[in-house]
Each structure stands twice: as structure tokens, then as C-alpha cells.
Design a protein around this motif. Structure first.
Motif, PDB file in Angstrom:
ATOM      1  N   GLY A   1      77.895  89.576  35.475  1.00  0.00           N
ATOM      2  CA  GLY A   1      76.873  89.379  36.494  1.00  0.00           C
ATOM      3  C   GLY A   1      75.600  88.782  35.935  1.00  0.00           C
ATOM      4  O   GLY A   1      75.595  88.145  34.872  1.00  0.00           O
TER       5      GLY A   1
ATOM      6  N   ILE B   1      72.526  92.643  38.122  1.00  0.00           N
ATOM      7  CA  ILE B   1      73.138  92.438  39.442  1.00  0.00           C
ATOM      8  C   ILE B   1      74.585  92.014  39.214  1.00  0.00           C
ATOM      9  O   ILE B   1      74.840  90.903  38.731  1.00  0.00           O
ATOM     10  CB  ILE B   1      72.401  91.363  40.255  1.00  0.00           C
ATOM     11  CG1 ILE B   1      70.913  91.723  40.397  1.00  0.00           C
ATOM     12  CG2 ILE B   1      73.035  91.194  41.631  1.00  0.00           C
ATOM     13  CD1 ILE B   1      70.096  90.672  41.136  1.00  0.00           C
ATOM     14  N   PRO B   2      75.561  92.873  39.503  1.00  0.00           N
ATOM     15  CA  PRO B   2      76.964  92.503  39.274  1.00  0.00           C
ATOM     16  C   PRO B   2      77.402  91.395  40.228  1.00  0.00           C
ATOM     17  O   PRO B   2      76.875  91.247  41.336  1.00  0.00           O
ATOM     18  CB  PRO B   2      77.711  93.812  39.547  1.00  0.00           C
ATOM     19  CG  PRO B   2      76.805  94.590  40.456  1.00  0.00           C
ATOM     20  CD  PRO B   2      75.412  94.224  40.069  1.00  0.00           C
ATOM     21  N   PHE B   3      78.369  90.617  39.792  1.00  0.00           N
ATOM     22  CA  PHE B   3      78.843  89.503  40.609  1.00  0.00           C
ATOM     23  C   PHE B   3      79.354  89.974  41.970  1.00  0.00           C
ATOM     24  O   PHE B   3      79.165  89.285  42.985  1.00  0.00           O
ATOM     25  CB  PHE B   3      79.961  88.748  39.872  1.00  0.00           C
ATOM     26  CG  PHE B   3      79.449  87.774  38.855  1.00  0.00           C
ATOM     27  CD1 PHE B   3      78.425  86.907  39.150  1.00  0.00           C
ATOM     28  CD2 PHE B   3      80.014  87.730  37.590  1.00  0.00           C
ATOM     29  CE1 PHE B   3      77.952  86.000  38.209  1.00  0.00           C
ATOM     30  CE2 PHE B   3      79.560  86.832  36.641  1.00  0.00           C
ATOM     31  CZ  PHE B   3      78.530  85.968  36.951  1.00  0.00           C
ATOM     32  N   GLU B   4      79.988  91.136  41.997  1.00  0.00           N
ATOM     33  CA  GLU B   4      80.554  91.589  43.278  1.00  0.00           C
ATOM     34  C   GLU B   4      79.485  91.894  44.318  1.00  0.00           C
ATOM     35  O   GLU B   4      79.775  91.989  45.514  1.00  0.00           O
ATOM     36  CB  GLU B   4      81.435  92.822  43.066  1.00  0.00           C
ATOM     37  CG  GLU B   4      80.753  93.980  42.375  1.00  0.00           C
ATOM     38  CD  GLU B   4      81.021  93.991  40.893  1.00  0.00           C
ATOM     39  OE1 GLU B   4      80.986  95.093  40.307  1.00  0.00           O
ATOM     40  OE2 GLU B   4      81.277  92.919  40.319  1.00  0.00           O
ATOM     41  N   ASP B   5      78.227  92.027  43.886  1.00  0.00           N
ATOM     42  CA  ASP B   5      77.132  92.303  44.817  1.00  0.00           C
ATOM     43  C   ASP B   5      76.450  91.025  45.295  1.00  0.00           C
ATOM     44  O   ASP B   5      75.646  91.064  46.217  1.00  0.00           O
ATOM     45  CB  ASP B   5      76.100  93.216  44.154  1.00  0.00           C
ATOM     46  CG  ASP B   5      75.256  93.962  45.163  1.00  0.00           C
ATOM     47  OD1 ASP B   5      75.740  94.185  46.291  1.00  0.00           O
ATOM     48  OD2 ASP B   5      74.104  94.318  44.846  1.00  0.00           O
ATOM     49  N   ILE B   6      76.759  89.891  44.672  1.00  0.00           N
ATOM     50  CA  ILE B   6      76.153  88.609  45.051  1.00  0.00           C
ATOM     51  C   ILE B   6      77.062  87.910  46.048  1.00  0.00           C
ATOM     52  O   ILE B   6      78.235  87.666  45.769  1.00  0.00           O
ATOM     53  CB  ILE B   6      75.924  87.716  43.823  1.00  0.00           C
ATOM     54  CG1 ILE B   6      75.037  88.426  42.790  1.00  0.00           C
ATOM     55  CG2 ILE B   6      75.284  86.384  44.233  1.00  0.00           C
ATOM     56  CD1 ILE B   6      74.893  87.668  41.479  1.00  0.00           C
TER      57      ILE B   6
ATOM     58  N   ALA C   1      83.127  85.186  39.701  1.00  0.00           N
ATOM     59  CA  ALA C   1      82.138  84.611  40.619  1.00  0.00           C
ATOM     60  C   ALA C   1      82.761  83.692  41.663  1.00  0.00           C
ATOM     61  O   ALA C   1      82.040  82.968  42.359  1.00  0.00           O
ATOM     62  CB  ALA C   1      81.082  83.844  39.823  1.00  0.00           C
TER      63      ALA C   1
ATOM     64  N   THR D   1      72.206  89.119  48.204  1.00  0.00           N
ATOM     65  CA  THR D   1      73.012  90.233  47.702  1.00  0.00           C
ATOM     66  C   THR D   1      73.286  91.260  48.798  1.00  0.00           C
ATOM     67  O   THR D   1      72.576  91.311  49.813  1.00  0.00           O
ATOM     68  CB  THR D   1      72.299  90.921  46.523  1.00  0.00           C
ATOM     69  OG1 THR D   1      71.013  91.371  46.960  1.00  0.00           O
ATOM     70  CG2 THR D   1      72.113  89.950  45.365  1.00  0.00           C
TER      71      THR D   1
ATOM     72  N   PHE E   1      73.472  84.747  33.039  1.00  0.00           N
ATOM     73  CA  PHE E   1      74.756  85.274  33.494  1.00  0.00           C
ATOM     74  C   PHE E   1      75.627  85.580  32.289  1.00  0.00           C
ATOM     75  O   PHE E   1      75.620  84.858  31.299  1.00  0.00           O
ATOM     76  CB  PHE E   1      75.496  84.238  34.353  1.00  0.00           C
ATOM     77  CG  PHE E   1      74.876  83.950  35.684  1.00  0.00           C
ATOM     78  CD1 PHE E   1      74.931  84.876  36.717  1.00  0.00           C
ATOM     79  CD2 PHE E   1      74.249  82.729  35.918  1.00  0.00           C
ATOM     80  CE1 PHE E   1      74.378  84.595  37.960  1.00  0.00           C
ATOM     81  CE2 PHE E   1      73.700  82.441  37.148  1.00  0.00           C
ATOM     82  CZ  PHE E   1      73.760  83.372  38.170  1.00  0.00           C
TER      83      PHE E   1
END
Length: 214
Positions: A94, A113-118, A179, A145, A90
Motif C-alpha cells: 500500500g 493506507i493498504p491497497f484494499e482500502d484505496i 492494486a 478511500t 508505495f
């Protein structure tokens, strides 16, 4: 962030809710890969072509080559193809994933994988008793995700790091501003791990067996 949060993966793949897995990325098969895949046809065709012509000894040799081909292919593959290297960490934005080998760490796959997608990060603590072969203990990170990054909806990372190491990763992740929305449920245990006393007794028993006392 002072330093990247490393996950030390032993494998990376995609998984669904039923536990079925798929490769994160399937690299194209090389000519050497095709040769190893279909190499068993060479002794088979030779047997058919020389069935009535060759001596029994030569035919027996061809049969031996055919039967031993799976083991030969595994040995050649380990010699020709470099060991797979997995990386995951990380940063402030992300999760970064890479699959390759020592000469090219991103040869097979590179993924961000960006944080907003997790949406959630599920952690598992696996314990397997394999009888006389001892026990296997590993942990899993399962990233849920919004976007699928492979044939299955989630990305799973397995690691042989301790449960304490996984908890440390989760604690550092929870402190990252980007996150804060990610759900971090408690780690789930898979299997029935023995007590510390039983583990100590099993180690002593294996040691006595190795020394020939049992």
C-alpha cells in the motif's frame, strides 16, 4: 517490487469533494509555539501599563514592536522549528506516508493506507499564471478511500514533479497485483496552460527584462 514507488510530495493533507482541505495531522502546540502565538500581548500590555508614565519615545518603540511582531514571529518560527519534510511511497502492500523533519521524519505523522482500502486515484495537473511573478505548475494525487484518514474523506498529495513523472508512477502502480482494483482515470488539467511556443516567448521576455533591455 524492485524498489518503492516514490511520489516526492511537497505537501500532504486531506480534502473533500468541494476542494476544502484539512491537515492530515495537527501536532500538539509546544511551549515555544504558545509563546509565539501570544507574544504580541507583551508589547500591548506594556503600552497600556506605561501610557501615562513612559516617554513618547519609549511608547513609540513599543508601538513599533507591536506592529512588527507578525514578521518577527515568522522569522523566529523558521529559526526555532525545523522545515517540514514530507515522504510518500508505495510498496507491495500500500501507500506509506510520513510527515516530520530531517532529524525525525515521522515526528508529526506516520500513516499506512493498504491497497484494499484505496478505491480510486485521481491525478490533477494544476497551472496558475501569477502575472509578473511567473507561473506555478504542480500536480496532485487524490486518493479516494473506503476509510477516512482525517477530517476530510480523501488524502491529497501535491508534488512539483512533471506530468511525465506522475504518469510513470501510475504505470508502475497499475502493474502491481494488489492494486489492480484501483481506478486510475486520466489526468485532469486545471487552468489554461500556454502552448510551448508561448512559454518560450515568456521566458525570453523575462530574460530581456532581467537584462534591462525592456
Amino acid at each position: 517490487m524492485e524498489s518503492p514507488i516514490k511520489l516526492f510530495p511537497d505537501s500532504i493533507f486531506t480534502v473533500d469533494d468541494a476542494g476544502e482541505v484539512a491537515l492530515l495531522h495537527a501536532p500538539p502546540r509546544t511551549p515555544a509555539g504558545h509563546a509565539l502565538r501570544w507574544g504580541w500581548l507583551v508589547p500591548l500590555l506594556a503600552i497600556i501599563a506605561t501610557w501615562n508614565l513612559a516617554s513618547p519615545g519609549f511608547t513609540a518603540l513599543l508601538f513599533f514592536l507591536l506592529l512588527s511582531y507578525p514578521l518577527t514571529a515568522v522569522i523566529l518560527a523558521n529559526w526555532i522549528f525545523p522545515a517540514t519534510l514530507y515522504q510518500a511511497h508505495f510498496d507491495d502492500a500500500g501507500l506509506h506516508l510520513a510527515i516530520g523533519h530531517a532529524q525525525d521524519p515521522t515526528a508529526d505523522a506516520q500513516l499506512f493506507i493498504p491497497f484494499e482500502d484505496i478505491t480510486a486515484l485521481v491525478t490533477l495537473d494544476h497551472y496558475r499564471n501569477m502575472g509578473r511573478y511567473g507561473t506555478s505548475w504542480f500536480r496532485s494525487y487524490i486518493f479516494q478511500t473506503k476509510t477516512a484518514y482525517g477530517r476530510k474523506p480523501h488524502v491529497q498529495i501535491n508534488t512539483k514533479r512533471s506530468a511525465q513523472s506522475v504518469h510513470s508512477v501510475l504505470q508502475r502502480l497499475a502493474r502491481l497485483p494488489a492494486a489492480q482494483h484501483i481506478q486510475l482515470p486520466p489526468m485532469v488539467s486545471i487552468g489554461n496552460p500556454p502552448s510551448p511556443e508561448r512559454l518560450r516567448a515568456e521566458r525570453e521576455e523575462r530574460q530581456r527584462r532581467l537584462q534591462g533591455e525592456v
